[in-house]
Scaffold this motif. Structure first.
Motif, PDB file in Angstrom:
ATOM      1  N   GLY A  19      -7.230   8.128   1.009  1.00 35.74           N
ATOM      2  CA  GLY A  19      -6.273   7.085   1.377  1.00 35.74           C
ATOM      3  C   GLY A  19      -6.037   6.088   0.257  1.00 35.74           C
ATOM      4  O   GLY A  19      -4.917   5.627   0.055  1.00 35.74           O
ATOM      5  N   LEU A  20      -7.073   5.750  -0.501  1.00 37.79           N
ATOM      6  CA  LEU A  20      -6.904   4.821  -1.613  1.00 37.79           C
ATOM      7  C   LEU A  20      -6.052   5.421  -2.721  1.00 37.79           C
ATOM      8  O   LEU A  20      -5.312   4.704  -3.392  1.00 37.79           O
ATOM      9  CB  LEU A  20      -8.267   4.395  -2.164  1.00 37.79           C
ATOM     10  N   THR A  21      -6.164   6.722  -2.924  1.00 36.86           N
ATOM     11  CA  THR A  21      -5.316   7.348  -3.944  1.00 36.86           C
ATOM     12  C   THR A  21      -3.850   7.352  -3.516  1.00 36.86           C
ATOM     13  O   THR A  21      -2.964   7.383  -4.365  1.00 36.86           O
ATOM     14  CB  THR A  21      -5.762   8.784  -4.243  1.00 36.86           C
ATOM     15  N   LEU A  22      -3.600   7.311  -2.211  1.00 34.55           N
ATOM     16  CA  LEU A  22      -2.229   7.272  -1.697  1.00 34.55           C
ATOM     17  C   LEU A  22      -1.796   5.849  -1.334  1.00 34.55           C
ATOM     18  O   LEU A  22      -0.769   5.669  -0.675  1.00 34.55           O
ATOM     19  CB  LEU A  22      -2.105   8.183  -0.467  1.00 34.55           C
ATOM     20  N   ASP A  23      -2.577   4.845  -1.725  1.00 34.90           N
ATOM     21  CA  ASP A  23      -2.295   3.416  -1.488  1.00 34.90           C
ATOM     22  C   ASP A  23      -2.255   3.042  -0.010  1.00 34.90           C
ATOM     23  O   ASP A  23      -1.544   2.118   0.380  1.00 34.90           O
ATOM     24  CB  ASP A  23      -0.987   2.997  -2.160  1.00 34.90           C
ATOM     25  N   ASN A  24      -2.974   3.750   0.822  1.00 30.92           N
ATOM     26  CA  ASN A  24      -3.100   3.430   2.245  1.00 30.92           C
ATOM     27  C   ASN A  24      -4.486   3.852   2.707  1.00 30.92           C
ATOM     28  O   ASN A  24      -4.668   4.978   3.169  1.00 30.92           O
ATOM     29  CB  ASN A  24      -2.033   4.161   3.062  1.00 30.92           C
ATOM     30  N   SER A  25      -5.453   2.955   2.613  1.00 36.97           N
ATOM     31  CA  SER A  25      -6.825   3.364   2.906  1.00 36.97           C
ATOM     32  C   SER A  25      -7.111   3.458   4.404  1.00 36.97           C
ATOM     33  O   SER A  25      -7.873   4.326   4.831  1.00 36.97           O
ATOM     34  CB  SER A  25      -7.819   2.414   2.253  1.00 36.97           C
ATOM     35  N   PHE A  26      -6.514   2.571   5.222  1.00 33.06           N
ATOM     36  CA  PHE A  26      -6.857   2.547   6.647  1.00 33.06           C
ATOM     37  C   PHE A  26      -6.476   3.838   7.374  1.00 33.06           C
ATOM     38  O   PHE A  26      -7.298   4.378   8.126  1.00 33.06           O
ATOM     39  CB  PHE A  26      -6.236   1.329   7.325  1.00 33.06           C
ATOM     40  N   PRO A  27      -5.268   4.382   7.187  1.00 32.91           N
ATOM     41  CA  PRO A  27      -4.979   5.681   7.831  1.00 32.91           C
ATOM     42  C   PRO A  27      -5.896   6.797   7.340  1.00 32.91           C
ATOM     43  O   PRO A  27      -6.259   7.682   8.108  1.00 32.91           O
ATOM     44  CB  PRO A  27      -3.523   5.963   7.458  1.00 32.91           C
ATOM     45  N   GLY A  28      -6.291   6.744   6.083  1.00 33.92           N
ATOM     46  CA  GLY A  28      -7.224   7.740   5.561  1.00 33.92           C
ATOM     47  C   GLY A  28      -8.572   7.659   6.244  1.00 33.92           C
ATOM     48  O   GLY A  28      -9.201   8.678   6.535  1.00 33.92           O
ATOM     49  N   VAL A  29      -9.026   6.433   6.508  1.00 34.38           N
ATOM     50  CA  VAL A  29     -10.302   6.240   7.210  1.00 34.38           C
ATOM     51  C   VAL A  29     -10.211   6.801   8.624  1.00 34.38           C
ATOM     52  O   VAL A  29     -11.132   7.475   9.096  1.00 34.38           O
ATOM     53  CB  VAL A  29     -10.692   4.750   7.230  1.00 34.38           C
ATOM     54  N   LEU A  30      -9.097   6.542   9.300  1.00 37.03           N
ATOM     55  CA  LEU A  30      -8.947   7.038  10.666  1.00 37.03           C
ATOM     56  C   LEU A  30      -8.871   8.558  10.719  1.00 37.03           C
ATOM     57  O   LEU A  30      -9.450   9.182  11.608  1.00 37.03           O
ATOM     58  CB  LEU A  30      -7.703   6.422  11.314  1.00 37.03           C
ATOM     59  N   ILE A  31      -8.175   9.153   9.766  1.00 35.59           N
ATOM     60  CA  ILE A  31      -8.113  10.611   9.714  1.00 35.59           C
ATOM     61  C   ILE A  31      -9.494  11.180   9.408  1.00 35.59           C
ATOM     62  O   ILE A  31      -9.921  12.170   9.996  1.00 35.59           O
ATOM     63  CB  ILE A  31      -7.069  11.062   8.677  1.00 35.59           C
ATOM     64  N   GLY A  32     -10.231  10.535   8.500  1.00 35.77           N
ATOM     65  CA  GLY A  32     -11.589  10.966   8.193  1.00 35.77           C
ATOM     66  C   GLY A  32     -12.516  10.833   9.388  1.00 35.77           C
ATOM     67  O   GLY A  32     -13.376  11.693   9.623  1.00 35.77           O
ATOM     68  N   LEU A  33     -12.335   9.782  10.161  1.00 37.00           N
ATOM     69  CA  LEU A  33     -13.162   9.593  11.352  1.00 37.00           C
ATOM     70  C   LEU A  33     -12.899  10.688  12.376  1.00 37.00           C
ATOM     71  O   LEU A  33     -13.834  11.258  12.952  1.00 37.00           O
ATOM     72  CB  LEU A  33     -12.877   8.216  11.959  1.00 37.00           C
ATOM     73  N   GLY A  34     -11.633  11.006  12.589  1.00 38.24           N
ATOM     74  CA  GLY A  34     -11.294  12.085  13.520  1.00 38.24           C
ATOM     75  C   GLY A  34     -11.827  13.422  13.041  1.00 38.24           C
ATOM     76  O   GLY A  34     -12.371  14.208  13.827  1.00 38.24           O
TER      77      GLY A  34
END
Length: 47
Positions: A19-34
């Motif tokens: 998500g940080l590489t795509l400039d959006n860390s929060f959606p990346g965290v949620l996808i990782g959590l799922g």
């Protein structure tokens, strides 16, 4: 710490990194959590 928790934490960290590489860390965290919960249930040992 249980093995299932380690799988979830690892997926969250990987999701945050992607998500940080795509400039959006929060959606990346949620996808990782799922994904972590799915992997945890997939690799759960039968009792």
């Amino acid at each position: 710490m249980k093995q299932g928790d380690i799988i979830i934490y690892g997926c969250v960290i990987i999701g945050a990194g992607v998500g940080l590489t795509l400039d959006n860390s929060f959606p990346g965290v949620l996808i990782g959590l799922g994904a972590g919960y799915l992997l945890k249930t997939f690799f759960r040992k039968e009792e």
